[in-house]
Write an enzyme that holds these catalytic residues in place. Structure first.
Site, PDB file in Angstrom:
ATOM      1  N   GLU A 187      -0.421   4.469   1.065  1.00 46.67           N
ATOM      2  CA  GLU A 187       0.714   5.240   0.537  1.00 46.67           C
ATOM      3  C   GLU A 187       0.504   5.595  -0.931  1.00 46.67           C
ATOM      4  O   GLU A 187       1.458   5.629  -1.714  1.00 46.67           O
ATOM      5  CB  GLU A 187       2.021   4.442   0.700  1.00 46.67           C
ATOM      6  CG  GLU A 187       2.265   3.990   2.116  1.00 46.67           C
ATOM      7  CD  GLU A 187       3.619   3.318   2.317  1.00 46.67           C
ATOM      8  OE1 GLU A 187       4.498   3.420   1.446  1.00 46.67           O
ATOM      9  OE2 GLU A 187       3.788   2.675   3.371  1.00 46.67           O
ATOM     10  N   GLU A 190       5.954  -4.880   4.705  1.00 45.16           N
ATOM     11  CA  GLU A 190       6.688  -5.505   3.595  1.00 45.16           C
ATOM     12  C   GLU A 190       7.436  -6.786   3.984  1.00 45.16           C
ATOM     13  O   GLU A 190       8.613  -6.949   3.680  1.00 45.16           O
ATOM     14  CB  GLU A 190       7.664  -4.489   2.984  1.00 45.16           C
ATOM     15  CG  GLU A 190       6.958  -3.239   2.492  1.00 45.16           C
ATOM     16  CD  GLU A 190       7.915  -2.189   1.916  1.00 45.16           C
ATOM     17  OE1 GLU A 190       9.137  -2.365   2.013  1.00 45.16           O
ATOM     18  OE2 GLU A 190       7.411  -1.192   1.370  1.00 45.16           O
ATOM     19  N   ASP A 212       0.307   6.826  -4.500  1.00 45.30           N
ATOM     20  CA  ASP A 212       0.776   7.852  -5.442  1.00 45.30           C
ATOM     21  C   ASP A 212       0.808   7.226  -6.829  1.00 45.30           C
ATOM     22  O   ASP A 212       0.893   6.003  -6.970  1.00 45.30           O
ATOM     23  CB  ASP A 212       2.113   8.505  -5.053  1.00 45.30           C
ATOM     24  CG  ASP A 212       3.247   7.552  -4.736  1.00 45.30           C
ATOM     25  OD1 ASP A 212       3.186   6.382  -5.161  1.00 45.30           O
ATOM     26  OD2 ASP A 212       4.206   7.979  -4.067  1.00 45.30           O
ATOM     27  N   ASN A 267       1.090  -4.072   6.454  1.00 47.36           N
ATOM     28  CA  ASN A 267       1.120  -3.135   5.318  1.00 47.36           C
ATOM     29  C   ASN A 267       2.094  -3.639   4.248  1.00 47.36           C
ATOM     30  O   ASN A 267       3.181  -4.125   4.573  1.00 47.36           O
ATOM     31  CB  ASN A 267       1.605  -1.772   5.856  1.00 47.36           C
ATOM     32  CG  ASN A 267       1.504  -0.640   4.857  1.00 47.36           C
ATOM     33  OD1 ASN A 267       0.453  -0.428   4.249  1.00 47.36           O
ATOM     34  ND2 ASN A 267       2.591   0.109   4.687  1.00 47.36           N
ATOM     35  N   HIS A 274       1.541   2.243  -4.476  1.00 46.06           N
ATOM     36  CA  HIS A 274       2.492   3.032  -5.272  1.00 46.06           C
ATOM     37  C   HIS A 274       2.395   2.478  -6.685  1.00 46.06           C
ATOM     38  O   HIS A 274       2.884   1.379  -6.964  1.00 46.06           O
ATOM     39  CB  HIS A 274       3.923   2.851  -4.754  1.00 46.06           C
ATOM     40  CG  HIS A 274       4.141   3.374  -3.377  1.00 46.06           C
ATOM     41  ND1 HIS A 274       4.098   4.722  -3.083  1.00 46.06           N
ATOM     42  CD2 HIS A 274       4.408   2.745  -2.206  1.00 46.06           C
ATOM     43  CE1 HIS A 274       4.341   4.892  -1.787  1.00 46.06           C
ATOM     44  NE2 HIS A 274       4.520   3.710  -1.229  1.00 46.06           N
TER      45      HIS A 274
HETATM   46  C1  XIL Z   1      10.013   6.174   1.860  1.00 45.46           C
HETATM   47  C2  XIL Z   1      10.046   7.661   2.147  1.00 45.46           C
HETATM   48  O1  XIL Z   1       9.073   8.294   1.372  1.00 45.46           O
HETATM   49  C3  XIL Z   1      11.415   8.217   1.832  1.00 45.46           C
HETATM   50  O2  XIL Z   1      11.499   9.591   2.230  1.00 45.46           O
HETATM   51  C4  XIL Z   1      12.493   7.426   2.546  1.00 45.46           C
HETATM   52  O3  XIL Z   1      13.759   7.874   2.148  1.00 45.46           O
HETATM   53  C5  XIL Z   1      12.347   5.943   2.245  1.00 45.46           C
HETATM   54  O4  XIL Z   1      11.045   5.504   2.563  1.00 45.46           O
HETATM   55  N1  XIL Z   1       7.148   2.014   1.138  1.00 45.46           N
HETATM   56  C6  XIL Z   1       7.064   2.379   2.456  1.00 45.46           C
HETATM   57  C7  XIL Z   1       7.495   3.738   2.864  1.00 45.46           C
HETATM   58  O5  XIL Z   1       6.560   1.624   3.283  1.00 45.46           O
HETATM   59  O6  XIL Z   1       7.956   3.759   4.187  1.00 45.46           O
HETATM   60  C8  XIL Z   1       8.527   4.295   1.921  1.00 45.46           C
HETATM   61  O7  XIL Z   1       8.791   5.650   2.302  1.00 45.46           O
HETATM   62  C9  XIL Z   1       8.046   4.200   0.502  1.00 45.46           C
HETATM   63  C10 XIL Z   1       7.797   2.767   0.114  1.00 45.46           C
END
Ligand code: XIL
Length: 354
Positions: free
Chosen positions: A275, A159, A277, A207, A243
């Site tokens: 990631e 990020e 969802d 990422n 996401h």
């Molecule tokens: C999130 C986790 O799921 C949580 O448990 C934590 O509190 C914060 O981080 N993008 C990312 C992940 O790269 O590392 C994040 O994970 C979600 C968004």
């Protein structure tokens, strides 16, 4: 690569080599797991996991049977793995790695350089760039060294771009940064170089979220990737977090994802859906149907693009998903519900991967 490292790498599914269905044995007549189905396309399927949940039998049973890899949801991040200036805390990551090895699963690492989940000894330390660079290099070297031969791929940087394509202002970039403030992607190049020196066998990823379609952020990442590839900076792949919510289910959006994936593939990069969802705002049958459709479309995009090597969800059960605490009034984002029942989305992903 020594024979020992090669063996460890192969056992861990390392090096990004072929995913074989022999690592996921089943009788020919049984319904395949997600991992088995995807192995035919040389794609791994994984889930983010947290080691405390391994004592939940349903959780461990699914994590141990359905997937071909796992990734720490939190336990390899800076603040957890390196909470004190002189202290590393590997137990969570080690528990996940041991679980993966016991189930013959690969492990992916996340993440070494991020603006979130940085411990206060770093953020409040008033370090200037030189000591900060030493801290970050030591961190990368120690963590990657600890997991060398066990973790086949790392999200090195997470990020680093804003949605308009500019560089995000972070402690590693310009507050004060590790020595390359206001020099664009130079600090990313430096961390990739350190990472490659720490474990030359690991696949190295950049990422990000919101870069799945053709947009200003993905344009900036593409320009960086093109530059790095032209100068042999060690970058192997791009992680697309994915996401998303149901608004993503639009033909133009999905076509844009396919075009975006193709331009990165044309650079010779692989990519991982890291990631995924799909959050919902209610638990109606209509929402679960729409979610299943969209999950299937995303998995299909991965199957249709040879450079896509991983379909990874951010957790496995709605019971432990991060969504409700970060997106108020939303949830129900994963493939198993909070009672470990497979959702329609599970079947949809399985069908797409078969
Ligand atoms: C999130 C986790 O799921 C949580 O448990 C934590 O509190 C914060 O981080 N993008 C990312 C992940 O790269 O590392 C994040 O994970 C979600 C968004």
């Amino acid at each position: 690569m020594t024979a020992l490292v090669l063996l460890a790498c192969l056992l861990a599914g390392g090096g990004g080599g072929a995913v074989t269905s022999s690592s996921n044995p089943s009788s020919p007549s049984s319904t395949p797991t997600l991992g088995q189905a995807a192995a035919h396309h040389n794609i791994r399927v994984g889930a983010a996991a947290d080691s405390p949940y391994l004592s939940d039998n349903n959780y461990a049973a699914i994590l141990g049977s359905e997937f071909s890899q796992l990734q720490a949801e939190n336990e390899m991040k800076f603040s957890i793995i390196h909470p004190l200036s002189n202290g590393y805390h590997f137990s969570g990551g080690d528990a996940l790695t041991s679980f993966a090895q016991a189930h013959n699963r690969a492990v992916r690492g996340d993440t070494l350089v991020w603006h979130n989940q940085v411990p206060s000894w770093v953020t409040n330390g008033n370090y200037n760039s030189m000591p900060l660079a030493t801290i970050l290099q030591d961190h990368i070297t120690t963590v990657m060294g600890h997991y060398a031969g066990k973790v086949y791929a790392w999200d090195v940087v997470n990020e680093a771009f804003n949605s308009d394509g500019s560089m995000r202002s972070t402690i590693w970039y310009d507050q004060p940064g590790i020595g390359f403030a206001f020099m664009g992607t130079k600090y990313i190049e430096q961390t990739l170089t350190w990472a490659h020196a720490a474990d030359a066998n690991a696949l190295l990823f950049y990422n990000d979220y919101g870069a799945e379609t053709m947009n200003a952020k993905s344009d900036a990442i593409y320009a960086m990737a093109q530059d790095f590839k032209s100068r042999n900076v060690p970058l192997d792949g791009i992680g697309f977090q994915l996401h998303i919510d149901l608004s993503f289910d639009d033909p133009n959006t999905l076509a844009s994802v396919a075009s975006n994936m193709q331009r990165f593939a044309a650079l010779g990069l692989i990519f991982h859906i890291t990631e995924s969802d799909i959050r919902l705002s209610d638990s109606s049958a209509a929402s679960f149907n729409a979610q299943a459709k969209l999950y299937g479309e995303i998995a299909t995009l991965c199957v249709q693009q040879p450079a896509c090597k991983l379909f990874h969800t951010w957790g496995l059960t709605d019971k432990y998903s991060w969504i409700p605490s970060f997106f108020p009034r939303e949830g129900w984002a994963l493939l198993w519900d909070a009672n470990y029942q497979k959702k329609l989305a599970y079947n949809s992903v399985l069908n797409a991967l078969q």
